[in-house]
Design an enzyme around this catalytic site. Structure first.
Site: not given
Ligand code: PEP
Length: 250
Positions: A9, A11, A96, A98, A168, A174, A213
């Site tokens: 992703n 973003k 997601h 976000e 997630e 992040g 992460s």
């Molecule tokens: C994501 O936004 O789907 C995600 C897992 O981000 P990150 O790997 O940066 O934590």
């Protein structure tokens, strides 16, 4: 055997030129990734057309990061599922955290989006996960169960067969904090159990990805868990070598 998937992703990162270069590097890196691991990249909307040309004929799948909850018409700024399909997307990330947090996306809207995507032949990568305070209050199972029931229980088994689920934990996205393999496995197993309540044996076929992460250092331990079928990767997907290293972690 469930599909192993590693999806990136991107973003709101990269210019179109940078995105095309990254996609080229991912396609090159995919040559060393075993055929039973599906690589998917999800660039911003503006990049989809040129990136589709780059991934064409390769094993790398193309996803968008969102879609409209309407088919077409006067919805300024939105992008419809038929547009995504026509540009060459096979997947769409939906729900997601976000989008839920910053853009007020609700389960009701997500039901509409997931159904539209499926009707257009796109596979939703449907994201669920609890916030920090929900985990601290011991409500993580309850939260993800509700997210699954509110959206995925509205689907037929035929529709569900084309959905990828991504767990997630919001506190891990992040932040550099990762769920431990034990924390991730226990909740993935629970998600599969909840899916089985509605879809029976089909739940064993659904790929459930971990996101938050995930990186080349922790991917191996996470992917070794029986109910973790891959990863949805944010930061570490912005470099082809770390994305490839994660895909080589099964
Ligand atoms: C994501 O936004 O789907 C995600 C897992 O981000 P990150 O790997 O940066 O934590």
């Amino acid at each position: 055997m469930r599909k192993h998937i590693v999806a990136g992703n991107w973003k709101m990162n990269t210019t179109v030129a940078e995105g095309v270069e990254l996609a080229k590097a991912v396609v090159a890196a995919s040559a060393e990734v075993p055929a039973d691991v599906k690589l998917i990249i999800a660039p911003p909307f503006t990049h989809l057309y040129p990136v589709a040309e780059v991934v064409k004929g390769s094993a790398v799948g193309l996803s968008s990061q969102n879609c409209a909850n309407k088919e077409k018409g006067a919805y300024t700024g939105e992008v419809a599922v038929n547009m995504l399909e026509s540009v060459g997307c096979q997947y769409v990330i939906l729900g997601h955290s976000e989008r839920r947090e910053y853009y007020g996306e609700t389960d009701a809207t997500l039901v509409e989006k997931v159904k539209l995507a499926l009707a257009q032949g796109l596979s939703p990568i449907f994201c669920i996960g609890e916030k920090k305070e929900e985990r601290e209050a011991g409500r993580h199972f309850e939260v993800v169960t509700e997210q699954v029931k509110n959206v995925l229980f509205e689907l037929t088994p035929e529709q569900m067969a084309n959905v990828v689920v991504a767990y997630e934990p919001v506190w891990a996205i992040g932040t550099g904090l990762t769920a431990t393999a034990e924390q991730a496995q226990e909740i993935h197993a629970e998600i599969r159990k909840v899916l089985a309540e509605k879809f029976g044996e089909l739940a064993q076929e659904i790929s459930i990805l971990y996101g938050g992460s995930c990186n080349p250092t922790n991917a191996k331990e996470l992917f070794a868990c029986p109910d973790i079928d891959g990863g949805l990767i944010g930061g570490a997907a912005l470099k082809a070598d770390s994305f490839q290293a994660i895909a080589l972690s099964f």
